[in-house]
Design an enzyme around this catalytic site. Sequence first.
Site, PDB file in Angstrom:
ATOM      1  N   GLU A   1      -6.366   3.152   8.957  1.00  0.00           N
ATOM      2  CA  GLU A   1      -6.449   1.695   8.992  1.00  0.00           C
ATOM      3  C   GLU A   1      -5.552   1.186  10.116  1.00  0.00           C
ATOM      4  O   GLU A   1      -4.453   1.698  10.324  1.00  0.00           O
ATOM      5  CB  GLU A   1      -5.991   1.098   7.656  1.00  0.00           C
TER       6      GLU A   1
ATOM      7  N   GLU B   1      -1.012   3.588  -3.102  1.00  0.00           N
ATOM      8  CA  GLU B   1      -1.278   4.107  -1.770  1.00  0.00           C
ATOM      9  C   GLU B   1      -0.099   4.918  -1.252  1.00  0.00           C
ATOM     10  O   GLU B   1       1.053   4.613  -1.553  1.00  0.00           O
ATOM     11  CB  GLU B   1      -1.566   2.941  -0.810  1.00  0.00           C
TER      12      GLU B   1
END
Length: 480
Positions: free
Chosen positions: A395, A284
């Site tokens: 997120e 990520e």
Amino acid sequence: MMMMMATSTINIGGRKKREQYLFLIIFLCICTIFFQRFSPSVEAASNSGGLKYTRHNYKQVSSLRLQRIEKHLNKINKPAVITVQSPDGDIIDCVHKRKQPALDHPLLKNHKIQKEAPERPKAMKKKMKHTNDKDEEGINNNNGDEAAAAVEGKGKEGAWVVQQMWHRNGTRCPRGTVPIRRSTVDDVLRAKSLFHYGKKKQQQPPNNNLTADLAARRTDAPDVVSGNGHEHAIAYTGSLQEVYGARATINVWTPSIEQVNEFSLSQIWVLSGSFDGSDLNSIEAGWQVSPELYGDNRPRLFTYWTTDSYQATGCYNLLCSGFIQTNSKIAIGASISPVSSYASNQYDVTILIWKDPKLGNWWMGFGDNTLVGYWPAELFTHLKEKATMVEWGGEVVNTRANGEHTATQMGSGHFAEDGFGKASYFRNLEIVDSDNSLSSVPGVSTLAENTNCYNIESSYNKEWGTHFYYGGPGKNSRCP
């Protein structure tokens, strides 16, 4: 005789006072050094966006715990060749690349840092520069009519500008070193525990309150359904594809965070493994605002990796061994600047993650032409071969403080339908195929758990390719 005795007494008394005074000065100096070493910076607190940071009372922290923390910090804070003081309060240590934390990993005991530039994906407009090349910039300036035209398919790329705040004093790390943000005792004490420092919370199974539709889509969107306060607005490719990388250009903002232990991020996920088990591999990268991790509300470049569904392996940035940095100008975990403003100038960063077809390492590119470093193939199980899914999006963590949804923002804090200059965006979504070629994602699925809090809308045009707007304010009249 009596006069001489009196004079002697006065001299002795004066000496004692001087000794007491000297002792007091030494004591105050020690207290000052201790306070500076173990307390959050004043600037970080003043730029916290209203958050109240706790100044830790070290009398309540056991000496054994402090010793363990110091031992851990000595392990990850490697000796610096030179040190740079950033205007935002960060301390950047320039560490010899062969002394960086990554090489402490047991799987990398015999690993040799890759010197040969990786084979870059085809169809890239600019050649990617390798370690220590000049003019390495990362933030794109999309401003005014030019950026608005780009949305309509008529615009062109903007100018390249400053990327990280620690560059502002003009000092850079010398050749052969890598910049590493120094961790402090306070950084660790803000975490739940020493084990949890620098790690994402373990993903949990879906809770019973999720709709049947979301639960059914878990196999298609594995990383977005969790019962631990994580909420998302993402676009994703279909599962079971063969994917060897992904790229996107991400709009940068400073979302407001309500609670210190919440965060807001925008990132790319490259995934493979069992999505509902304990062997999910994930790579990520993106930007995040995390008061708990960094002690302020600034957006920062970050990376993350795990090979066991966020249970024990992996971490953010260089807070554990694993990711190998090769670049001397980009500090992972450092703040990025400038950032976008509502109905004004817009700034974005381009991030590329891909697997080097020759050596199998997963590389990270920042901007159009800068190599940052790589995740060695030895770290992974499923990702040692390929990825099976890519996700792009936002997120947040919602702790439901006081039993209500918090007002922690995602993206710009505005919903997708507000569009350019107001809502945050991802543009030019691309994937890398087995031929090491970049291609525009022809279509993506989208998902947001609660569209009254955060939502997403995707589209396509010639200039921005597949793109989407996303985000939201969190708590509002429709998101109690």
